[in-house]
Design a protein around this motif. Structure first.
Motif, PDB file in Angstrom:
ATOM      1  N   ASP A   5      21.767 -14.695  -2.777  1.00 38.17           N
ATOM      2  CA  ASP A   5      21.726 -15.131  -1.384  1.00 38.17           C
ATOM      3  C   ASP A   5      22.884 -16.085  -1.067  1.00 38.17           C
ATOM      4  O   ASP A   5      23.490 -16.019   0.002  1.00 38.17           O
ATOM      5  CB  ASP A   5      20.387 -15.816  -1.080  1.00 38.17           C
ATOM      6  CG  ASP A   5      19.241 -14.828  -1.007  1.00 38.17           C
ATOM      7  OD1 ASP A   5      19.502 -13.636  -0.770  1.00 38.17           O
ATOM      8  OD2 ASP A   5      18.084 -15.250  -1.180  1.00 38.17           O
ATOM      9  N   LEU A   8      25.958 -14.106  -0.628  1.00 36.10           N
ATOM     10  CA  LEU A   8      25.942 -13.410   0.655  1.00 36.10           C
ATOM     11  C   LEU A   8      26.273 -14.380   1.786  1.00 36.10           C
ATOM     12  O   LEU A   8      27.035 -14.044   2.701  1.00 36.10           O
ATOM     13  CB  LEU A   8      24.572 -12.769   0.878  1.00 36.10           C
ATOM     14  CG  LEU A   8      24.328 -12.103   2.233  1.00 36.10           C
ATOM     15  CD1 LEU A   8      25.412 -11.074   2.551  1.00 36.10           C
ATOM     16  CD2 LEU A   8      22.946 -11.445   2.267  1.00 36.10           C
ATOM     17  N   LEU A  12      29.426 -14.123   4.386  1.00 43.41           N
ATOM     18  CA  LEU A  12      29.300 -14.160   5.843  1.00 43.41           C
ATOM     19  C   LEU A  12      30.129 -15.287   6.450  1.00 43.41           C
ATOM     20  O   LEU A  12      30.603 -15.176   7.581  1.00 43.41           O
ATOM     21  CB  LEU A  12      27.831 -14.325   6.234  1.00 43.41           C
ATOM     22  CG  LEU A  12      26.917 -13.145   5.909  1.00 43.41           C
ATOM     23  CD1 LEU A  12      25.459 -13.506   6.176  1.00 43.41           C
ATOM     24  CD2 LEU A  12      27.314 -11.914   6.715  1.00 43.41           C
ATOM     25  N   PHE A  20      28.117  -4.353   5.695  1.00 39.46           N
ATOM     26  CA  PHE A  20      27.281  -4.560   4.514  1.00 39.46           C
ATOM     27  C   PHE A  20      27.829  -3.792   3.315  1.00 39.46           C
ATOM     28  O   PHE A  20      27.723  -4.257   2.171  1.00 39.46           O
ATOM     29  CB  PHE A  20      25.845  -4.115   4.797  1.00 39.46           C
ATOM     30  CG  PHE A  20      25.087  -5.054   5.693  1.00 39.46           C
ATOM     31  CD1 PHE A  20      25.378  -6.406   5.722  1.00 39.46           C
ATOM     32  CD2 PHE A  20      24.061  -4.587   6.510  1.00 39.46           C
ATOM     33  CE1 PHE A  20      24.674  -7.281   6.538  1.00 39.46           C
ATOM     34  CE2 PHE A  20      23.352  -5.452   7.327  1.00 39.46           C
ATOM     35  CZ  PHE A  20      23.659  -6.800   7.344  1.00 39.46           C
ATOM     36  N   HIS A  38      20.032 -10.018   3.908  1.00 41.11           N
ATOM     37  CA  HIS A  38      20.540 -10.571   5.165  1.00 41.11           C
ATOM     38  C   HIS A  38      19.405 -10.785   6.158  1.00 41.11           C
ATOM     39  O   HIS A  38      19.346 -11.812   6.843  1.00 41.11           O
ATOM     40  CB  HIS A  38      21.595  -9.643   5.770  1.00 41.11           C
ATOM     41  CG  HIS A  38      22.072 -10.078   7.116  1.00 41.11           C
ATOM     42  ND1 HIS A  38      21.624  -9.497   8.297  1.00 41.11           N
ATOM     43  CD2 HIS A  38      22.938 -11.049   7.489  1.00 41.11           C
ATOM     44  CE1 HIS A  38      22.199 -10.088   9.319  1.00 41.11           C
ATOM     45  NE2 HIS A  38      23.002 -11.030   8.871  1.00 41.11           N
ATOM     46  N   ARG A  42      18.219 -14.327   7.866  1.00 40.43           N
ATOM     47  CA  ARG A  42      18.054 -14.534   9.307  1.00 40.43           C
ATOM     48  C   ARG A  42      16.692 -15.152   9.611  1.00 40.43           C
ATOM     49  O   ARG A  42      16.572 -16.045  10.448  1.00 40.43           O
ATOM     50  CB  ARG A  42      18.204 -13.206  10.054  1.00 40.43           C
ATOM     51  CG  ARG A  42      19.637 -12.761  10.248  1.00 40.43           C
ATOM     52  CD  ARG A  42      19.696 -11.372  10.866  1.00 40.43           C
ATOM     53  NE  ARG A  42      18.978 -11.290  12.127  1.00 40.43           N
ATOM     54  CZ  ARG A  42      19.542 -11.458  13.325  1.00 40.43           C
ATOM     55  NH1 ARG A  42      20.836 -11.736  13.416  1.00 40.43           N
ATOM     56  NH2 ARG A  42      18.833 -11.348  14.437  1.00 40.43           N
ATOM     57  N   ARG A 179      26.778 -10.603  14.757  1.00 37.97           N
ATOM     58  CA  ARG A 179      26.868  -9.310  14.076  1.00 37.97           C
ATOM     59  C   ARG A 179      26.366  -8.162  14.954  1.00 37.97           C
ATOM     60  O   ARG A 179      26.133  -7.060  14.450  1.00 37.97           O
ATOM     61  CB  ARG A 179      26.073  -9.346  12.765  1.00 37.97           C
ATOM     62  CG  ARG A 179      26.716 -10.224  11.696  1.00 37.97           C
ATOM     63  CD  ARG A 179      26.038 -10.029  10.340  1.00 37.97           C
ATOM     64  NE  ARG A 179      26.142  -8.671   9.850  1.00 37.97           N
ATOM     65  CZ  ARG A 179      27.169  -8.187   9.157  1.00 37.97           C
ATOM     66  NH1 ARG A 179      28.209  -8.973   8.880  1.00 37.97           N
ATOM     67  NH2 ARG A 179      27.180  -6.938   8.735  1.00 37.97           N
TER      68      ARG A 179
END
Length: 304
Positions: A5, A8, A12, A20, A38, A42, A179
């Motif tokens: 995470d 990731l 971002l 992705f 993702h 969020r 996004r």
């Protein structure tokens, strides 16, 4: 937060609209895994948002520091956070101080004359040069330089142009979800998908549109945040600003007008780490003659 995470999140931060599939290739996992992680991020409050960089359009950026009575602080901070021209609205010092940034076309538009009378003191300082921003914050950095290079957008930057009504519609959608797909952008802005793609790419190449990671640093273990004002000897200002930009504790730093000519936002894992950062990192920099820090009680707004 798990290692994948964190990677990731760092990806971002480098490019908030990276596909992705591209991120998955860098992280060595499946595209499905990236999409699932993702979505979970969020839900925990980690989002990518578009931000309009009015500075690139010739506007002026200001940092405001407001001191008020304890009963006025939360109400005023909430009101400031609702304004479209303010961002990074912090309630500080037990609720008696507010700090925020504002972008205006002319100094006449500053909101100083529209503030309530319960303010004890107000100071406004023009931002002259940025050194660090949330997009360069090293506190969450965990990818290698090679991985960062793969993810970094390969733009040939262009000079900015005036915003069109369509640009403003597209930016409004991206401010809610950085996004958002081109099909969604086209539908909400009333244009074709190809036009939406072309305009968004142009806005990014001109740096008028920035993609910012919108997340509470506490999610990554940085529970203590503070706004810092420094008085730096002018001949050392550039080198001190450049040094701050390398510190993982600093997610914003800029040179400003006024007696405290360098402002920064820092985030640490605890009050002990903040003390060590002040004494061992800032305290050893040549040219810093005065230093003041105000703890952030709550951040009501981050990206604009």
């Amino acid at each position: 937060m798990e290692s994948l995470d964190r990677k990731l999140v760092h990806a971002l931060q480098i490019d908030g609209r990276a596909p992705f599939a591209k991120i998955a290739g860098v992280l060595g996992v499946s595209e499905h895994t990236v999409a699932r992680r993702h979505q979970r991020l969020r839900e925990s409050g980690v989002r990518v948002r578009g931000a309009l960089n009015r500075f690139r359009l010739g506007h002026h950026a200001w940092t405001l520091r407001l001191r008020c009575t304890p009963d006025a602080g939360p109400v005023l901070a909430q009101a400031l956070a609702k304004r479209p021209d303010t961002f990074w609205v912090h309630l500080m010092s037990g609720g008696t101080e507010i700090s925020c940034l504002q972008q205006v076309e002319t100094a006449d538009e500053l909101l100083l004359d529209r503030l309530p009378r319960r303010l004890v003191d107000v100071s406004a300082h023009s931002i002259l040069r940025g050194f660090a921003s949330p997009g360069t914050w090293r506190g969450i950095a965990c990818l290698t330089e090679e991985e960062e290079a793969v993810l970094r957008p390969d733009f040939a930057y262009e000079p900015p142009t005036e915003l069109t009504p369509l640009d403003e519609q597209l930016i409004a959608v991206l401010q809610a979800d950085g996004r958002a797909g081109f099909a969604e952008l086209a539908t909400k802005a009333g244009t074709s998908e190809s036009t939406a793609r072309r305009r968004v790419e142009h806005l990014r190449k001109t740096a008028v549109l920035e993609l910012q990671l919108d997340a509470d640093p506490a999610l990554f273990g940085f529970a203590t945040q503070a706004r810092v004002w420094m008085r730096v000897q002018p001949r050392h200002l550039a080198e001190v600003g450049a040094a701050l930009a390398t510190h993982p504790e600093v997610y914003f730093a800029a040179a400003t007008t006024g007696p405290a000519n360098l402002v920064a936002s820092v985030t640490c894992r605890g009050s002990g780490d903040l003390y060590r950062y002040q004494t061992e990192s800032i305290g050893v920099l040549d040219g810093v003659s005065e230093f003041e820090a105000a703890p952030v009680l709550r951040t009501l707004k981050r990206a604009n």
